[in-house]
Design an enzyme around this catalytic site. Structure first.
Site, PDB file in Angstrom:
ATOM      1  CB  SER A  55      82.601  16.561  58.791  1.00  0.00           C
ATOM      2  OG  SER A  55      83.122  15.556  57.946  1.00  0.00           O
ATOM      3  CD  GLU A  71      90.265  17.804  61.736  1.00  0.00           C
ATOM      4  OE1 GLU A  71      90.017  18.875  62.312  1.00  0.00           O
ATOM      5  OE2 GLU A  71      89.383  17.122  61.162  1.00  0.00           O
ATOM      6  CG  HIS A 131      87.174  14.505  60.608  1.00  0.00           C
ATOM      7  ND1 HIS A 131      87.458  15.686  59.947  1.00  0.00           N
ATOM      8  CD2 HIS A 131      85.964  14.113  60.141  1.00  0.00           C
ATOM      9  CE1 HIS A 131      86.479  15.983  59.112  1.00  0.00           C
ATOM     10  NE2 HIS A 131      85.554  15.047  59.212  1.00  0.00           N
TER      11      HIS A 131
END
Length: 340
Positions: free
Chosen positions: A170, A274, A306
């Site tokens: 991330s 994501e 994510h």
């Protein structure tokens, strides 16, 4: 109407709005996603099972005027640096809180290094203390990771300052690639998992600023200045692809598509983030190949959100590849070439 259909409709509608209103609309959605994904309470204990040789070090940082906590598991002269996400905590690194990374790399021939802290830092050297939350020192994470900590670990733990891997997720996915771009001897290997790989493009500076403000009240202008400042491009992996190609850095880039699998992460924020991130990862892959890059693994499976289970799955998958690059171990059976 599903959440993703609403997002697509919002993105389409935003193209007809004045820029300020469009940014505000999309920014609100992104911040909602970030809050949902990374806004959990502090964890009292870490995941590491008892018996692992994990040490909790205090490494001095002259540039930040304080000691930085570092979780460390010795395993050899070369190391894997595991960088944290946007909401990095001050007690433990997120890799230890959310995954069995120490156990997975135990007796791998590699040391594991988890710096603790750095919320919203992007692991970079900031211009000044954050002007919006009363921060009383300036983040200098790049200096710490490339000068201060390597020198201390070499002197005290026998870890080489060269021949290591940087792995980020991330927020820190792009950071890992940037470290490798500018410090190729220290990081011949870099992995980005669901990273934001074109932060200087379009709305991204504003969206990143909104997310940083939500995560601890940090000010992106204190980090790299306004979006017109050269620091944004200096720290943009897409812009620095020629460096990675020239360095022949071994890179591993992963991003899911927002569809959950049996690993979990079936929640709106994790799915949305994501899906939002995938486009720049695909563009990065294509640009890397067009620029002559031939030393990358690109994993874009038909699932993945994510969230930590997917990132941990990738950390396990890349272990043999890291061992091969850093220690000269037997390479993995499957060839690793840029994906089509």
């Amino acid at each position: 109407m599903t959440f993703f259909e609403q997002v697509r409709r919002l993105r389409s509608a935003a193209t007809t709005l004045p820029r300020r209103l469009a940014i505000a609309a999309m920014g609100a959605v992104l911040v909602y996603g970030l809050v949902g994904t990374f806004g959990g309470p502090a964890t009292a204990g870490a995941f590491s099972r008892p018996g692992l040789p994990v040490e909790y070090l205090q490494v001095p940082s002259a540039s930040m005027g304080r000691d930085i906590k570092v979780q460390f598991q010795g395993g050899g002269p070369h190391a894997v640096y595991l960088l944290d996400g946007l909401r990095a905590q001050d007690d433990y690194n997120g890799w230890d809180i959310n995954t069995p990374a120490f156990e997975e790399y135990y007796q791998s021939g590699l040391s594991v290094i988890m710096p603790v802290g750095g919320q919203s830092s992007f692991y970079t050297d900031w211009y000044q203390p954050s002007q919006s939350n009363g921060q009383n020192y300036t983040y200098k994470w790049e200096t710490f990771l490339t000068r201060e900590m390597p020198a201390w670990l070499q002197a005290n733990k026998g870890v080489s300052p060269t021949g290591n891997a940087a792995v980020g997720l991330s927020m820190s996915g792009g950071s890992a690639l940037i470290l490798a771009a500018y410090y190729p001897q220290q990081f011949p290997y870099a992995a980005s998992l669901s990273g934001f790989l074109n932060p200087s493009e379009g709305w991204w500076p504003t969206l990143i600023g909104l997310a940083m403000n939500d995560s601890g009240g940090y000010n992106a202008n204190s980090m790299w200045g306004p979006s017109s400042d050269p620091a944004w491009k200096r720290n943009d992996p897409m812009v620095q692809i020629p460096r990675l190609v020239a360095n022949n850095t071994r890179i591993w880039v992963y991003c899911g598509n927002g569809t959950p699998s049996d690993l979990g992460g079936d929640n709106i924020p994790a799915k949305f983030l994501e899906g939002l991130t995938l486009r720049t990862n695909q563009t990065f892959r294509d640009t890397y190949a067009a620029d002559g890059g031939r030393n990358g693994v690109f994993n874009f499976p038909p699932n993945g959100t994510h969230s930590w289970p997917y990132w941990n799955e990738q950390l396990v998958a890349m272990k043999a590849d890291i061992q091969h690059v850093l220690n000269g171990a037997t390479p993995p059976a499957a060839p690793a070439a840029p994906a089509a």
